[in-house]
Scaffold this motif. Sequence first.
Motif, PDB file in Angstrom:
ATOM      1  N   ASP A  95       0.830  -1.192   0.000  1.00 29.00           N
ATOM      2  CA  ASP A  95       0.000   0.000   0.000  1.00 29.00           C
ATOM      3  C   ASP A  95       0.871   1.251   0.000  1.00 29.00           C
ATOM      4  O   ASP A  95       2.096   1.171  -0.023  1.00 29.00           O
ATOM      5  CB  ASP A  95      -0.967  -0.009   1.194  1.00 29.00           C
ATOM      6  N   THR A  96       0.225   2.407  -0.002  1.00 27.39           N
ATOM      7  CA  THR A  96       0.948   3.672  -0.150  1.00 27.39           C
ATOM      8  C   THR A  96       1.935   3.910   0.986  1.00 27.39           C
ATOM      9  O   THR A  96       3.088   4.298   0.753  1.00 27.39           O
ATOM     10  CB  THR A  96      -0.049   4.844  -0.220  1.00 27.39           C
ATOM     11  N   ASP A  97       1.499   3.690   2.236  1.00 27.04           N
ATOM     12  CA  ASP A  97       2.391   3.918   3.377  1.00 27.04           C
ATOM     13  C   ASP A  97       3.619   3.024   3.311  1.00 27.04           C
ATOM     14  O   ASP A  97       4.752   3.477   3.540  1.00 27.04           O
ATOM     15  CB  ASP A  97       1.644   3.665   4.693  1.00 27.04           C
ATOM     16  N   THR A  98       3.409   1.751   3.016  1.00 31.35           N
ATOM     17  CA  THR A  98       4.534   0.810   2.954  1.00 31.35           C
ATOM     18  C   THR A  98       5.468   1.168   1.804  1.00 31.35           C
ATOM     19  O   THR A  98       6.693   1.083   1.938  1.00 31.35           O
ATOM     20  CB  THR A  98       4.018  -0.629   2.784  1.00 31.35           C
ATOM     21  N   ALA A  99       4.901   1.579   0.673  1.00 26.01           N
ATOM     22  CA  ALA A  99       5.723   1.991  -0.461  1.00 26.01           C
ATOM     23  C   ALA A  99       6.597   3.193  -0.095  1.00 26.01           C
ATOM     24  O   ALA A  99       7.780   3.249  -0.440  1.00 26.01           O
ATOM     25  CB  ALA A  99       4.831   2.318  -1.656  1.00 26.01           C
ATOM     26  N   GLN A 100       6.012   4.159   0.638  1.00 30.57           N
ATOM     27  CA  GLN A 100       6.783   5.337   1.040  1.00 30.57           C
ATOM     28  C   GLN A 100       7.878   4.976   2.035  1.00 30.57           C
ATOM     29  O   GLN A 100       9.006   5.481   1.949  1.00 30.57           O
ATOM     30  CB  GLN A 100       5.844   6.380   1.627  1.00 30.57           C
ATOM     31  N   LEU A 101       7.557   4.097   2.978  1.00 31.16           N
ATOM     32  CA  LEU A 101       8.560   3.662   3.953  1.00 31.16           C
ATOM     33  C   LEU A 101       9.703   2.918   3.266  1.00 31.16           C
ATOM     34  O   LEU A 101      10.872   3.101   3.608  1.00 31.16           O
ATOM     35  CB  LEU A 101       7.906   2.757   5.008  1.00 31.16           C
ATOM     36  N   THR A 102       9.355   2.083   2.298  1.00 24.49           N
ATOM     37  CA  THR A 102      10.380   1.350   1.558  1.00 24.49           C
ATOM     38  C   THR A 102      11.251   2.302   0.757  1.00 24.49           C
ATOM     39  O   THR A 102      12.471   2.146   0.695  1.00 24.49           O
ATOM     40  CB  THR A 102       9.731   0.323   0.615  1.00 24.49           C
ATOM     41  N   GLY A 103      10.609   3.302   0.137  1.00 25.40           N
ATOM     42  CA  GLY A 103      11.383   4.288  -0.614  1.00 25.40           C
ATOM     43  C   GLY A 103      12.342   5.062   0.267  1.00 25.40           C
ATOM     44  O   GLY A 103      13.487   5.329  -0.118  1.00 25.40           O
ATOM     45  N   SER A 104      11.884   5.409   1.469  1.00 26.04           N
ATOM     46  CA  SER A 104      12.741   6.121   2.415  1.00 26.04           C
ATOM     47  C   SER A 104      13.932   5.257   2.831  1.00 26.04           C
ATOM     48  O   SER A 104      15.073   5.735   2.918  1.00 26.04           O
ATOM     49  CB  SER A 104      11.929   6.524   3.646  1.00 26.04           C
ATOM     50  N   ALA A 105      13.659   3.959   3.070  1.00 28.64           N
ATOM     51  CA  ALA A 105      14.741   3.043   3.437  1.00 28.64           C
ATOM     52  C   ALA A 105      15.740   2.904   2.290  1.00 28.64           C
ATOM     53  O   ALA A 105      16.960   2.856   2.507  1.00 28.64           O
ATOM     54  CB  ALA A 105      14.161   1.688   3.813  1.00 28.64           C
ATOM     55  N   MET A 106      15.216   2.841   1.063  1.00 28.85           N
ATOM     56  CA  MET A 106      16.111   2.695  -0.089  1.00 28.85           C
ATOM     57  C   MET A 106      16.948   3.947  -0.318  1.00 28.85           C
ATOM     58  O   MET A 106      18.079   3.859  -0.822  1.00 28.85           O
ATOM     59  CB  MET A 106      15.295   2.364  -1.334  1.00 28.85           C
ATOM     60  N   ASP A 107      16.424   5.109   0.035  1.00 29.79           N
ATOM     61  CA  ASP A 107      17.237   6.329  -0.045  1.00 29.79           C
ATOM     62  C   ASP A 107      18.477   6.203   0.842  1.00 29.79           C
ATOM     63  O   ASP A 107      19.576   6.630   0.479  1.00 29.79           O
ATOM     64  CB  ASP A 107      16.420   7.548   0.386  1.00 29.79           C
ATOM     65  N   LYS A 108      18.294   5.598   2.015  1.00 30.71           N
ATOM     66  CA  LYS A 108      19.429   5.404   2.921  1.00 30.71           C
ATOM     67  C   LYS A 108      20.410   4.379   2.372  1.00 30.71           C
ATOM     68  O   LYS A 108      21.618   4.495   2.555  1.00 30.71           O
ATOM     69  CB  LYS A 108      18.916   4.971   4.292  1.00 30.71           C
ATOM     70  N   VAL A 109      19.877   3.365   1.690  1.00 30.98           N
ATOM     71  CA  VAL A 109      20.748   2.374   1.052  1.00 30.98           C
ATOM     72  C   VAL A 109      21.553   3.038  -0.059  1.00 30.98           C
ATOM     73  O   VAL A 109      22.776   2.858  -0.160  1.00 30.98           O
ATOM     74  CB  VAL A 109      19.917   1.205   0.475  1.00 30.98           C
ATOM     75  N   ARG A 110      20.878   3.821  -0.889  1.00 28.45           N
ATOM     76  CA  ARG A 110      21.577   4.497  -1.981  1.00 28.45           C
ATOM     77  C   ARG A 110      22.648   5.445  -1.446  1.00 28.45           C
ATOM     78  O   ARG A 110      23.705   5.608  -2.056  1.00 28.45           O
ATOM     79  CB  ARG A 110      20.574   5.271  -2.844  1.00 28.45           C
ATOM     80  N   ALA A 111      22.339   6.082  -0.313  1.00 27.17           N
ATOM     81  CA  ALA A 111      23.301   7.008   0.274  1.00 27.17           C
ATOM     82  C   ALA A 111      24.576   6.308   0.707  1.00 27.17           C
ATOM     83  O   ALA A 111      25.651   6.917   0.761  1.00 27.17           O
ATOM     84  CB  ALA A 111      22.663   7.712   1.475  1.00 27.17           C
ATOM     85  N   ALA A 112      24.495   5.004   0.994  1.00 27.54           N
ATOM     86  CA  ALA A 112      25.659   4.262   1.470  1.00 27.54           C
ATOM     87  C   ALA A 112      26.465   3.649   0.336  1.00 27.54           C
ATOM     88  O   ALA A 112      27.514   3.060   0.575  1.00 27.54           O
ATOM     89  CB  ALA A 112      25.204   3.149   2.428  1.00 27.54           C
TER      90      ALA A 112
END
Length: 326
Positions: A95-112
């Motif tokens: 759902d939308t909330d989970t998609a946003q949370l996953t996107g936020s987590a992936m931003d941190k992965v990309r940052a590393a």
Amino acid sequence: MDHETNRLTRLVTLLTLLQTKRLLSATELAQRFSISTRTIYRDIRTLEQAGVPIVTQEGKGYTLVEGYRLPPIMFTRPEAMALLTAEKLAIGLTDTDTAQLTGSAMDKVRAALRRTDRDHLETFAPHIQVVALGESHSRQNTYQQVVTAIIGQRVVRLSYRAAVSAELTTRDVEPIGLYLSQQWHLVGFCRLRQAFRNFRLIRIQDLSIQAEAFPARSETLAQYWAQEAVRRGREKVVIHFQPTALLAESTQRLLDTKYQYGWAYEQLLSDGQLEMTFFIGSMPYIAAWLLPYAGAVTVLEPAELQQELAELARRVYQFFAPPLRV
């Protein structure tokens, strides 16, 4: 949240974004945080004064000096690709909330990631797509609410519409798990029925998490499925399927969806047909699946399935055939 706390949160997020993207303009950042570009300029200066090596490219935007990463977590390229796949699955199937949370987590992965690996991820991302089958997921954030309730062992109150009767009932449920099989399902102890029940998320009209916590249950999803298999029983079905009798798209659809219908194994015969074996709990269920493949499917056993298909075909004909003119 007071002004200073809000600004600190924005600075941390800004630093993460700078590590995620090769180049970000002040306008992009201002739109992201719904603030003025002047505020972005002040935030950039604050990060620079804190020792963050930001490079300003006149007329283009901001980037970080290559090699600067926080936090110091390293992922291999295959690990990053696996996480990208997980992000796509979450966006497409939850759902939308989970998609946003996953996107936020992936931003941190990309940052590393190293810049070369980050660029590789961005280049490859458009080549992975998750296409949902019909209404296989909910966009009302039901999924994330259920996850929250499972973790906190909280009772959920849901309005649920039955599939056949379309009756709407209100139930208090103690959730124990979620699983995906074409659609997302919630499994939990239904206090209305005083038994474990399986609820499709797409049929939940409304859901609220109650303040009441329930005691931890020993039951697991694996135990639930085992009990359901015993309760319903399993009947063996054997069919012959001729792939060349259908369009390639239809053949692929059957092969892709067979796992949801009790498929166990298959073997290729000398004439090019597939002999497929299923163990099922519902004859009407598999009959409704097989009917569109008429002409390509021969039922070997049981005879009951052949009769079920004949009855379905008769009903379809009666519904769609034009009335005879006298």
